[in-house]
Design a protein around this motif. Structure first.
Motif, mmCIF file in Angstrom:
data_model
loop_
_atom_site.group_PDB
_atom_site.id
_atom_site.type_symbol
_atom_site.label_atom_id
_atom_site.label_comp_id
_atom_site.label_asym_id
_atom_site.label_seq_id
_atom_site.Cartn_x
_atom_site.Cartn_y
_atom_site.Cartn_z
ATOM 1 N N ALA A 193 0.839 -1.199 0.000
ATOM 2 C CA ALA A 193 0.000 0.000 0.000
ATOM 3 C C ALA A 193 0.871 1.245 0.000
ATOM 4 O O ALA A 193 1.889 1.304 0.704
ATOM 5 N N GLN A 194 0.463 2.230 -0.796
ATOM 6 C CA GLN A 194 1.141 3.522 -0.820
ATOM 7 C C GLN A 194 0.239 4.573 -0.187
ATOM 8 O O GLN A 194 -0.958 4.650 -0.497
ATOM 9 N N LEU A 195 0.838 5.370 0.688
ATOM 10 C CA LEU A 195 0.125 6.462 1.341
ATOM 11 C C LEU A 195 0.552 7.769 0.680
ATOM 12 O O LEU A 195 1.743 8.110 0.684
ATOM 13 N N THR A 236 5.243 3.770 2.257
ATOM 14 C CA THR A 236 4.883 2.531 1.567
ATOM 15 C C THR A 236 4.979 1.400 2.576
ATOM 16 O O THR A 236 6.013 1.242 3.244
ATOM 17 N N GLU A 237 3.919 0.634 2.702
ATOM 18 C CA GLU A 237 3.895 -0.478 3.654
ATOM 19 C C GLU A 237 3.603 -1.779 2.905
ATOM 20 O O GLU A 237 2.773 -1.806 1.982
ATOM 21 N N THR A 238 4.276 -2.833 3.322
ATOM 22 C CA THR A 238 4.116 -4.138 2.680
ATOM 23 C C THR A 238 3.958 -5.212 3.742
ATOM 24 O O THR A 238 4.702 -5.232 4.735
ATOM 25 N N VAL A 239 3.003 -6.102 3.520
ATOM 26 C CA VAL A 239 2.821 -7.263 4.394
ATOM 27 C C VAL A 239 2.726 -8.497 3.505
ATOM 28 O O VAL A 239 2.246 -8.430 2.373
ATOM 29 N N SER A 240 3.188 -9.630 4.017
ATOM 30 C CA SER A 240 3.123 -10.859 3.226
ATOM 31 C C SER A 240 2.999 -12.054 4.151
ATOM 32 O O SER A 240 3.415 -12.014 5.316
ATOM 33 N N GLY A 241 2.441 -13.134 3.594
ATOM 34 C CA GLY A 241 2.268 -14.348 4.374
ATOM 35 C C GLY A 241 1.527 -15.394 3.571
ATOM 36 O O GLY A 241 1.114 -15.155 2.429
ATOM 37 N N LEU A 248 -0.586 1.509 8.472
ATOM 38 C CA LEU A 248 -1.031 2.737 7.815
ATOM 39 C C LEU A 248 -1.597 3.733 8.829
ATOM 40 O O LEU A 248 -1.395 4.956 8.697
ATOM 41 N N ALA A 249 -2.299 3.240 9.841
ATOM 42 C CA ALA A 249 -2.832 4.129 10.880
ATOM 43 C C ALA A 249 -1.693 4.836 11.604
ATOM 44 O O ALA A 249 -1.774 6.044 11.903
ATOM 45 N N ARG A 250 -0.624 4.106 11.884
ATOM 46 C CA ARG A 250 0.542 4.727 12.529
ATOM 47 C C ARG A 250 1.138 5.816 11.635
ATOM 48 O O ARG A 250 1.475 6.919 12.102
ATOM 49 N N ASP A 251 1.269 5.517 10.327
ATOM 50 C CA ASP A 251 1.825 6.507 9.400
ATOM 51 C C ASP A 251 0.942 7.747 9.326
ATOM 52 O O ASP A 251 1.441 8.885 9.265
ATOM 53 N N LEU A 252 -0.373 7.545 9.325
ATOM 54 C CA LEU A 252 -1.299 8.677 9.228
ATOM 55 C C LEU A 252 -1.225 9.557 10.472
ATOM 56 O O LEU A 252 -1.278 10.793 10.383
#
Length: 544
Positions: A99-101, A112-117, A133-137
């Motif tokens: 996701a890009q903010l 830019t945040e990335t998660v995988s699993g 994303l909430a932390r970044d916002l």
């Protein structure tokens, strides 16, 4: 007598079957230089790898091996002219959400945040992404705290379209856990897309920023959903199934093109090394020590053995038409006896590492085939073997004999020795300006490491480069000597008094070494001018 005729007819039938197999392409092409790419489960990554290989100047094709066993796949590849098969596996090891903010006022990306699993954790990944994303916002201290969650692009399989279309709503639910954020509802986002005519998806950051501004949001979020891949490439010799190595990369479906380009670059070294270690063999006509009615059958034995030897990954077998040319050059009959010394000269002329001589003999109902493989450089016998059996075993005898010769050859010759390159000798005659001394036609003889190779075409013109010789040689160091002679009616008429120096050259597998020099008729004396920086030394061959 009738029994002998029946036996001969049976042998001729066997010969016909063997030669038909050759003409129909049942055997692997010994000179094949093509890569065949086979993807497991029809994975589309094969097309990317083919394009990457072609970008490396490799001839590569994608093979359809649906329903074929491993052995059948290799046979199919060999029939299509592939010497190496690339078995491509790209299993999905998990999923990735990126996701890009974007800050809409200045149109810049702030995070830019990335998660995988694995697949069973995909819903947990959405919650993890929401927390990040909430932390970044919160760190951005937005004026109104208004956030629009836009579309995510599906870069995985089409079967994931329903999930990806619902991903923004699931992310909204996660972000709603933070009371400091004001979130734009999904229906408002849909209206904004319609108003801006962006279609059903956001194509890039600029579209996302424009839509975020239209919605009155301080920030916009968009991203991609893709697959994590473990790309594995098994490199296999088509003719034998021998592995040349396994190469692995980790990545995503999104950067698959980059992965295949990296693999293609690494494969270039692997294929070049494999091809340079192949040895060249010339199978000369077999000699019939039996009755004359077996001549036709014996003439075909060399072709059948050529096919058998050509199926190994380490040998390149010279075609019959080239051998016929060499035999004519040495004034030899295709059905006559060839002594080992002459065989070595023929092999050297062909640029072969080794030559195979053979014979056929019948005693009663038992047939025997003998073969010897001789080093074309040293004259040493590298391998010798024989097979004997009844009439119906003749075809199997040829294959068995080929296998035995290859095995013995491999014992005597290191796998990393050999390969062939090319020698090219270019020559021209010039005359000093206003010079009055006569110029003579040149006829030249080529010697490599002291062995006569061939005679050049007549050189009868001035100021033009002429290709005196162009031929294959074994890789390694060689001493090249060109003897210049006078010509009478285009025939050799004796050695010229002035001779060029010898050339110490090195032949690299698959490469061409070029020797260039000029004979200048001067005012008072003639001279040779060398265009190359070869290490030269005088030599005293009589050139007769």
């Amino acid at each position: 007598m009738e029994e002998g005729c029946n036996m001969q007819r049976s042998l001729n039938s066997l010969l016909l079957i063997g030669l038909l197999a050759i003409s129909l392409g049942f055997a692997a092409d010994a000179d094949a230089r093509r890569l065949g790419v086979v993807a497991s489960d029809g994975d589309a990554s094969a097309a990317n790898l083919v394009l990457a290989l072609q970008g490396q100047s490799e001839e590569a094709i994608e093979l359809d091996a649906s329903g074929l066993s491993s052995e059948a796949t290799l046979r199919h590849a060999a029939e299509l002219g592939c010497d190496i098969v690339l078995l491509l596996h790209a299993p999905i090891t998990g999923y990735r959400i990126e996701a890009q903010l974007l800050e809409t006022n200045q149109g810049r990306r702030v995070a830019t945040e990335t998660v995988s699993g694995p697949s069973e954790q995909v819903f947990e990944l959405i919650d993890q992404l929401g927390d990040l994303l909430a932390r970044d916002l919160r760190n951005q201290r937005l004026p109104q705290g208004t956030v629009a969650v836009l579309d995510f692009s599906n870069e995985a399989g089409a079967e994931h379209n329903p999930f990806v279309s619902g991903l923004p709503q699931m992310l909204l639910t996660s972000l709603h856990q933070d009371p400091s954020l004001t979130l734009v509802e999904s229906r408002q986002v849909s209206k904004g897309r319609e108003a801006l005519s962006t279609g059903g998806a956001i194509s890039g950051s600029s579209d996302a920023v424009a839509l975020g501004r239209w919605l009155g949001a301080d920030a916009a979020i968009h991203g991609i959903f893709t697959e994590d891949l473990q790309v594995r490439l098994d490199v296999v010799v088509a003719a034998t199934g021998r592995s040349l190595g396994t190469y692995e990369r980790q990545g995503t479906r999104r950067n698959l093109v980059q992965i295949t380009q990296e693999l293609a670059g690494e494969l270039a070294l692997v294929t070049a090394r494999h091809r340079s270690t192949r040895h060249t063999v010339a199978v000369l006509p077999f000699q019939n020590h039996g009755e004359a009615e077996y001549d036709a059958f014996v003439n075909g034995l060399a072709d059948m053995l050529t096919t058998s030897l050509g199926q190994t990954a380490t040998l390149t077998v010279i075609e019959r038409v080239q051998i016929e040319t060499a035999m004519r050059n040495f004034n030899l009959e295709m059905s006559g006896a060839i002594d080992p010394e002459t065989a070595v000269e023929v092999g050297a002329w062909l640029g072969a590492d080794a030559v195979v001589l053979g014979s056929f003999l019948r005693f009663g109902n038992v047939f025997r085939i003998d073969a010897r493989m001789i080093d074309a450089e040293t004259g040493e016998v590298l391998a010798a073997d024989s097979e004997s059996g009844a009439e119906d075993a003749v075809m199997g005898m040829v294959d068995a004999l080929g296998g035995q010769l290859v095995a013995r050859f491999a014992e005597r010759v290191p796998a990393d020795a050999g390969g062939t390159g090319s020698l090219e000798v270019l020559f021209r005659m010039t005359k000093a300006e206003m010079g009055e001394r006569p110029s003579y036609y040149h006829l030249c003889k080529l010697y490599v490491d002291g062995k006569f190779m061939e005679t050049s075409p007549l050189v009868d013109g001035l100021d033009e480069w002429v290709a005196l010789f162009s031929r294959n040689l074994r890789s390694g160091a060689h001493r090249v000597q060109v003897v210049h002679g006078f010509a009478s009616d285009r025939d050799w008429d004796g050695r010229m008094p002035l001779q060029p120096d010898s050339f110490e050259i090195r032949i690299e597998p698959g490469a061409t070494a070029t020797v260039r020099y000029t004979f200048e008729v001067g005012w008072f004396k003639d001279s040779y001018i060398y265009d190359s920086t070869w290490e030269r030394e005088p030599w005293a061959a009589d050139g007769s």
